[in-house]
Design an enzyme around this catalytic site. Sequence first.
Site, PDB file in Angstrom:
ATOM      1  N   TYR A  26      22.637  37.189  40.006  1.00  0.00           N
ATOM      2  CA  TYR A  26      21.687  37.131  38.887  1.00  0.00           C
ATOM      3  C   TYR A  26      22.380  37.158  37.528  1.00  0.00           C
ATOM      4  CZ  TYR A  26      22.555  42.168  39.109  1.00  0.00           C
ATOM      5  OH  TYR A  26      23.157  43.395  39.170  1.00  0.00           O
ATOM      6  N   SER A  28      26.833  36.823  36.255  1.00  0.00           N
ATOM      7  CA  SER A  28      27.977  35.904  36.276  1.00  0.00           C
ATOM      8  C   SER A  28      28.118  35.175  37.612  1.00  0.00           C
ATOM      9  CB  SER A  28      29.274  36.650  35.949  1.00  0.00           C
ATOM     10  OG  SER A  28      29.544  37.633  36.923  1.00  0.00           O
ATOM     11  N   GLU A  99      32.891  43.219  41.890  1.00  0.00           N
ATOM     12  CA  GLU A  99      31.697  43.967  41.494  1.00  0.00           C
ATOM     13  C   GLU A  99      31.889  45.483  41.637  1.00  0.00           C
ATOM     14  OE1 GLU A  99      29.213  42.255  40.149  1.00  0.00           O
ATOM     15  OE2 GLU A  99      30.229  40.368  40.571  1.00  0.00           O
TER      16      GLU A  99
END
Length: 189
Positions: A26, A28, A99
Amino acid sequence: MSHNTISLNKQRQPLDHLDSVWLFGYGSLIYKTDFDYLDAKPACIYGWQRRFWQGSHDHRGTPEAPGRVLTLIEEPGARCVGMAYQVTPDTFEHLDHREKNGYLRVFTPLHWLHEPGETGGVVYLASPDNEAYLGPASDAEIAAHIAKSRGPSGPNSEYLLKLAQALRDMNEQDEHVFAIERQLLALSP
């Protein structure tokens, strides 16, 4: 919770037993796919909305001066459009590192945008209890923060501008992203 979530994600969400997994992006992940995937489709999730409330100590900022990146917050009736990528479980070795700054993998239903149906997938969420969480601020404050932030992956403004363009390319309207983009552009000479 520590902002480095690599081992926690491996512990909480082992995926080795699966042939493939759908990953919902949603932020990068919509415009920067630095990983292999088997398939990609526009998708959405319900009950969530994007917010620039997460700190970035490792990509769009530094530990001393974190940038601002997206997370999702629960919002009844909301719809968040992004891209879904079908990946093999070994891809999460790279994704968990990418992440790692406060994001945990969570399973969620994904709904296809241009065809009927849904499937289960994984999304990375950064909740308010992680050390990198910055929380809400006005659009102007967020834009000013983004304008001055820079990290190993480049200027924080690049993240915002590329995302806004990617959403336009998908014909998707996201008032939060576009409002901050307008504020950021107003700061530029």
